[in-house]
Design a protein around this motif. Structure first.
Motif, PDB file in Angstrom:
ATOM      1  N   LYS A  75     -31.112   9.687 -41.617  1.00 44.89           N
ATOM      2  CA  LYS A  75     -32.207  10.438 -42.227  1.00 44.89           C
ATOM      3  C   LYS A  75     -32.106  10.348 -43.742  1.00 44.89           C
ATOM      4  CE  LYS A  75     -29.451  14.607 -41.351  1.00 44.89           C
ATOM      5  NZ  LYS A  75     -29.400  15.893 -40.613  1.00 44.89           N
ATOM      6  N   SER A  85     -36.460  10.455 -40.254  1.00 49.12           N
ATOM      7  CA  SER A  85     -35.254  10.669 -39.450  1.00 49.12           C
ATOM      8  C   SER A  85     -35.330   9.869 -38.157  1.00 49.12           C
ATOM      9  CB  SER A  85     -35.095  12.156 -39.118  1.00 49.12           C
ATOM     10  OG  SER A  85     -34.956  12.920 -40.297  1.00 49.12           O
ATOM     11  N   TYR A  86     -34.187   9.320 -37.739  1.00 49.31           N
ATOM     12  CA  TYR A  86     -34.140   8.498 -36.534  1.00 49.31           C
ATOM     13  C   TYR A  86     -32.901   8.849 -35.719  1.00 49.31           C
ATOM     14  CZ  TYR A  86     -37.708   5.977 -39.044  1.00 49.31           C
ATOM     15  OH  TYR A  86     -38.856   5.674 -39.736  1.00 49.31           O
ATOM     16  N   ILE A  89     -29.374   7.053 -32.285  1.00 49.75           N
ATOM     17  CA  ILE A  89     -29.175   5.621 -32.522  1.00 49.75           C
ATOM     18  C   ILE A  89     -27.981   5.177 -31.678  1.00 49.75           C
ATOM     19  CG2 ILE A  89     -28.558   3.908 -34.259  1.00 49.75           C
ATOM     20  CD1 ILE A  89     -29.955   5.812 -36.304  1.00 49.75           C
ATOM     21  N   GLU A  94     -30.361  -0.856 -33.687  1.00 57.07           N
ATOM     22  CA  GLU A  94     -31.135   0.353 -33.978  1.00 57.07           C
ATOM     23  C   GLU A  94     -30.705   0.962 -35.310  1.00 57.07           C
ATOM     24  OE1 GLU A  94     -30.729   3.007 -30.697  1.00 57.07           O
ATOM     25  OE2 GLU A  94     -31.872   1.751 -29.307  1.00 57.07           O
ATOM     26  N   ALA A  98     -33.162   1.698 -38.503  1.00 53.68           N
ATOM     27  CA  ALA A  98     -33.305   3.073 -38.987  1.00 53.68           C
ATOM     28  C   ALA A  98     -32.963   3.179 -40.467  1.00 53.68           C
ATOM     29  CB  ALA A  98     -32.409   4.009 -38.172  1.00 53.68           C
ATOM     30  N   ARG A 203     -38.804  12.705 -32.151  1.00 51.67           N
ATOM     31  CA  ARG A 203     -38.678  13.580 -33.313  1.00 51.67           C
ATOM     32  C   ARG A 203     -39.072  15.021 -32.987  1.00 51.67           C
ATOM     33  NH1 ARG A 203     -41.854  11.335 -38.106  1.00 51.67           N
ATOM     34  NH2 ARG A 203     -40.357   9.653 -37.820  1.00 51.67           N
TER      35      ARG A 203
END
Length: 302
Positions: A75, A85-86, A89, A94, A98, A203
């Motif tokens: 994030k 934000s991801y 992961i 990924e 991100a 999210r």
């Protein structure tokens, strides 16, 4: 550099802080602007928080992943409403994606361990627990007959009947939802099983259709209430929106479960507390009255 930051902060305030409260003076607000500042306070006070680091160089995040493993969260160091934000992961591919996307929002980025659990916004004001919400990512619950598309329409109709718009957003059927569903080999025509909960996006935010539930403050153990109040004291703030994840839930002693503080919000978005999808909206007027009576320094200076 300092002037550039001021310009960016002013732009964020103008474009993204609508509906957010403003009951802290400038010094407090400055101390809460980034995840890094919050992490430093959490660490100094020995508050539970995720292991992580702030980085500019992406290879620091790659090294961190090799040391602690997955799942992780990426994030921006400065953001709001979960923008940029991801999580969770699960692999290096990924992680790289991100990192690149998060840096479009802010150059300095946070990587942290990810905890699967219950996500809460706890608002503490003037030494009191003002309101507690549990937050949910957008989802539908199957009945064994209706498709995901039909369930979305049904849920959006309920939200409209409850007058939750425009604070709470409708569930979406666009490419974002289609891409997320495809990860589970689902699409809008899929018929979920009875009581199957289908996430539509990862999210936990209002914009993609997330919702909130009011939690009865009386159900929160005193030990947890003291912890939240101690966070307010540490930042010397009048009010804070504290984001926390608790593995078993907020009604269980935080010492008896995995628990991590994510960040604090010096200008919490209080509007959403009046528009819960689940539970009864509380009368918070007494708290607002107390906050309005405060003499706040440089209130209109960002």
């Amino acid at each position: 550099m300092m002037q550039l930051k001021k310009m960016i902060y002013a732009w964020i305030s103008k474009n993204f802080m609508g509906g957010c409260s403003n009951y802290n003076d400038l010094v407090v607000r400055k101390s809460c602007r980034s995840k890094e500042q919050a992490r430093d306070v959490f660490a100094a006070a020995n508050f539970p928080h995720a292991q992580g680091l702030i980085f500019l160089n992406p290879f620091k995040a790659i090294k961190f992943a090799k040391e602690v493993g997955f799942p992780l969260v990426i994030k921006p160091n400065v953001s709001g409403f979960s923008r940029g934000s991801y999580f969770p992961i699960e692999n290096h591919k990924e992680l790289w994606r991100a990192i690149l996307l998060a840096k479009l929002w802010w150059p300095y980025t946070v990587v942290e361990q990810y905890l699967q659990g219950n996500n809460y916004r706890v608002v503490v004001a003037n030494g009191q627990i003002m309101s507690v919400l549990q937050r949910y990512a957008p989802f539908v619950t199957g009945d064994g007959q209706a498709s995901i598309s039909e369930l979305i329409d049904r849920e959006n109709s309920i939200r409209e009947e409850m007058n939750l718009y425009p604070c709470i957003s409708p569930l979406q059927k666009g490419q974002q939802t289609l891409t997320f569903l495809a990860k589970k080999a689902y699409n809008l025509a899929t018929v979920p099983q009875l009581n199957e909960q289908v996430l539509l996006f990862y999210r936990i935010s209002l914009a993609p259709g997330g919702v909130v539930e009011v939690i009865d403050k009386e159900t929160i153990p005193e030990v947890n209430q003291r912890l939240f109040k101690d966070v307010l004291k540490r930042f010397d703030a009048n009010i804070l929106g504290i984001d926390v994840i608790m593995e078993k839930g907020i009604t269980t002693d935080y010492q008896q479960q995995k628990c991590i503080f994510l960040e604090v919000n010096s200008r919490p978005y209080l509007k959403m507390h009046a528009f819960p999808r689940y539970g009864q909206a509380e009368d918070l007027s007494i708290y607002f009255k107390q906050l309005e009576e405060l003499n706040i320094q440089q209130k209109d200076t960002y």
